[in-house]
Scaffold this motif. Structure first.
Motif, short mmCIF file in Angstrom:
data_model
loop_
_atom_site.label_atom_id
_atom_site.label_comp_id
_atom_site.label_asym_id
_atom_site.label_seq_id
_atom_site.Cartn_x
_atom_site.Cartn_y
_atom_site.Cartn_z
N THR A 176 64.16 -57.31 15.29
CA THR A 176 63.57 -57.07 16.61
C THR A 176 62.05 -56.98 16.54
OG1 THR A 176 63.69 -54.66 16.41
CG2 THR A 176 65.64 -55.79 17.32
N HIS A 177 61.49 -57.09 15.34
CA HIS A 177 60.03 -57.11 15.17
C HIS A 177 59.36 -55.89 15.80
CE1 HIS A 177 60.34 -61.07 13.44
NE2 HIS A 177 61.10 -61.43 14.45
N CYS A 178 60.00 -54.75 15.63
CA CYS A 178 59.38 -53.50 16.07
C CYS A 178 60.05 -52.38 15.29
CB CYS A 178 59.55 -53.30 17.58
SG CYS A 178 61.25 -53.05 18.12
N THR A 179 59.57 -51.16 15.49
CA THR A 179 60.18 -50.00 14.83
C THR A 179 61.41 -49.57 15.62
OG1 THR A 179 58.08 -49.26 13.92
CG2 THR A 179 59.82 -47.60 14.14
N MET A 180 62.54 -49.51 14.94
CA MET A 180 63.79 -49.09 15.58
C MET A 180 64.15 -47.68 15.11
SD MET A 180 64.69 -51.64 17.57
CE MET A 180 66.38 -51.19 18.02
N VAL A 181 64.82 -46.94 15.99
CA VAL A 181 65.23 -45.57 15.68
C VAL A 181 66.75 -45.47 15.85
CG1 VAL A 181 64.98 -43.15 16.37
CG2 VAL A 181 63.00 -44.68 16.44
N PHE A 182 67.40 -44.72 14.99
CA PHE A 182 68.82 -44.44 15.21
C PHE A 182 69.13 -43.03 14.73
CE2 PHE A 182 68.67 -46.27 10.92
CZ PHE A 182 69.51 -45.46 10.18
N ASN A 183 70.21 -42.46 15.26
CA ASN A 183 70.76 -41.20 14.77
C ASN A 183 71.99 -41.49 13.94
OD1 ASN A 183 69.12 -39.11 16.05
ND2 ASN A 183 70.00 -39.80 17.99
N VAL A 184 72.22 -40.64 12.95
CA VAL A 184 73.43 -40.78 12.15
C VAL A 184 73.99 -39.38 11.84
CG1 VAL A 184 72.04 -40.95 10.03
CG2 VAL A 184 74.43 -41.71 10.00
N PHE A 185 75.29 -39.22 12.06
CA PHE A 185 75.98 -38.02 11.60
C PHE A 185 76.68 -38.33 10.29
CE2 PHE A 185 80.02 -35.69 11.16
CZ PHE A 185 79.51 -34.41 11.00
N LEU A 186 76.36 -37.56 9.27
CA LEU A 186 77.06 -37.68 7.98
C LEU A 186 77.87 -36.42 7.76
CD1 LEU A 186 74.21 -39.11 5.70
CD2 LEU A 186 76.22 -40.33 6.54
N PRO A 187 79.16 -36.57 7.43
CA PRO A 187 79.98 -35.37 7.20
C PRO A 187 79.59 -34.72 5.87
CG PRO A 187 81.23 -37.34 6.71
CD PRO A 187 79.91 -37.82 7.27
N LYS A 188 80.08 -33.50 5.71
CA LYS A 188 79.72 -32.66 4.57
C LYS A 188 79.88 -33.38 3.22
CE LYS A 188 80.91 -28.17 2.52
NZ LYS A 188 81.87 -27.06 2.53
N THR A 189 80.97 -34.07 3.05
CA THR A 189 81.23 -34.70 1.74
C THR A 189 80.19 -35.77 1.42
OG1 THR A 189 82.92 -35.77 0.40
CG2 THR A 189 82.85 -36.41 2.69
N ALA A 190 79.68 -36.45 2.44
CA ALA A 190 78.64 -37.45 2.22
C ALA A 190 77.31 -36.77 1.91
CB ALA A 190 78.50 -38.35 3.46
N VAL A 191 77.01 -35.68 2.63
CA VAL A 191 75.73 -34.98 2.45
C VAL A 191 75.70 -34.26 1.10
CG1 VAL A 191 74.25 -33.14 3.33
CG2 VAL A 191 75.43 -34.66 4.93
#
Lengths: 290, 290
Positions: free
Chosen positions: B26-41
């Motif tokens: 997209t040739h710009c700065t993109m933002v996203f949210n992510v939820f990671l569960p406990k085992t991933a964190v």
């Protein structure tokens, strides 16, 4: 005191509605959200109510939209009332500052100009709003409980302590516990209440608790649930949770206060929503006699 | 493709984080949210992922804050990725209109100026974003599923239909099902794709489904879950749910489409949050092989 319906959305088989009304307490139009469970909406059965008080910078929407409370309230068939956090649209500029004015009612009755005409959130939440919902909605205010977040946690606890027999139960998320010593309070209280610090104590949870214990008027049949994240940026200078822990030990009240520290959680709604179920369980069981 | 961490909050024993990155799509700065569960964190275990695509006027925050999805994702130990709904901060005025520009990416690749440089949300969500999260986060993109709301429901279904073997399962809340005939599509598609309506069909769920059925390339092992409120103001002119019901009957696909109408629910998050658990159950069971 007629209500004007501003919006209504079906939500967990009940309804999340937004109402406005002209307040005789704050001398302006106030707005609140209310969740009514299915039995209240469809069968007009009067249900118990849990007041959910928001924090600084919040409106009536934050707790209603982000805490995830209605799913659990639906299970207990209890109503949730989400008041706004201050008067709005008054005839002076009250919106310039995050710690005073709009969204910063602190659930007190201001005595100093220009705030003393409208900033009566203590009377509004504890007196007028219950009357308004009792007269207009299928809610039985003889079965009321109260919770809140941050400034709203201060509101829930201080309103409970000043009206212990009006509420069946009380809890709070990351509450301001010693408002007169918090940075927010030290900034707002002189403007709302004047420089005589003795007047501040009537809205300070630790001061109110000490007073009631000294007067042997703290209810012995109540258990207070408080959740607090250890990663909360406001913990040291604004919330003073440790001071309440210390005080309850000194006064032998540990069994009446369930103060839970949660490792790494911060001050926001991602923290609140994680523990919302526990709070609705706490209130729902008492309100429903389970 | 490095990520910049903008914020992180502990949430249901896992973490809700906001990241930005420079997108080559997209040739710009993109933002996203992510939820990671406990085992991933905590244990860095790679977990499956469910993409949650937002609707018109949304950012990466709406679904993450209001749907109440993380509590259920935590139970299944799956990640949730909430992309933004369009490019942002491009070098022309793209923010004047609710149905085109900012927050109105429609999960397509624009071909017409001035949109054709940045508005490549189809490629971004289906190609670049999976690479970005796979390289930077404890997420196993070989186990991916996709859902979305309204414009994001269109996105989930159309991206799934164009990449049926990249996703284990698909669902949608109040999706736009016939974009080329919806009022929103008839306004935006000529500007994004030009006036040749044959180019619109590649981003139209009903057209894509008919094409795959005609070519015998619609996966027979997938069940599509769609929830739709009957009180939704956009039902008739923008969503066309009845047309999908009719089409699935004509094509003998009723057993593969669970299209649920819910009496009185509207188009907003009070509707979505009511049925979020069912969608996470739908995806979680498939992603976890339960």
């Amino acid at each position: 005191m007629a209500l004007t319906l501003l919006s209504a959305s079906k939500h967990f088989a009940g309804t999340l509605s937004k109402y406005s009304h002209v307040s005789t307490t704050t001398h302006c139009t106030m707005v609140f959200n209310v969740f009514l469970p299915k039995t209240a909406v469809e069968d007009k059965v009067k249900v118990p109510v849990l007041y959910c008080l928001g924090g600084l910078t919040s409106t009536e929407d934050n707790f209603a939209q982000k805490a995830g409370a209605a799913q659990h309230a639906a299970n207990y068939e209890i109503a949730l009332v989400f008041p706004d956090t201050s008067p709005r649209n008054v005839d002076f500029n009250a919106g310039a500052d995050e710690s005073i004015g709009y969204s910063a009612g602190f659930y007190l009755n201001a005595t100093q100009a220009p705030w003393d005409k409208n900033w009566k959130m203590y009377d509004y939440v504890s007196k007028e709003l219950p009357q308004v919902i009792s007269e207009n909605l299928p809610i039985d205010i003889s079965r009321s409980s109260i919770t809140g977040h941050s400034m709203g946690g201060h509101g829930a606890l201080s309103i409970f302590l000043k009206n212990q027999h009006a509420y069946k139960s009380v809890s709070a998320f990351a509450p301001i516990l010693h408002l007169s010593k918090s940075n927010w309070g030290k900034y707002a209280l002189p403007q709302y209440l004047g420089n005589d610090e003795s007047t501040w104590k009537q809205y300070d949870v630790l001061e109110l608790l000490q007073k009631h214990v000294a007067e042997n008027s703290f209810r012995k049949d109540v258990k207070v649930l408080i959740d607090q994240g250890t990663g909360d940026q406001f913990l040291t200078n604004n919330l003073h949770t440790d001071a309440l822990v210390k005080l309850t030990k000194e006064m032998g009240l540990e069994s009446q206060f369930d103060i839970r520290y949660h490792d790494g959680y911060d001050h926001g709604y991602f923290f609140i929503s994680t523990f919302t179920k526990d709070h609705i369980d706490h209130h729902g069981k008492i309100l429903r006699g389970l």
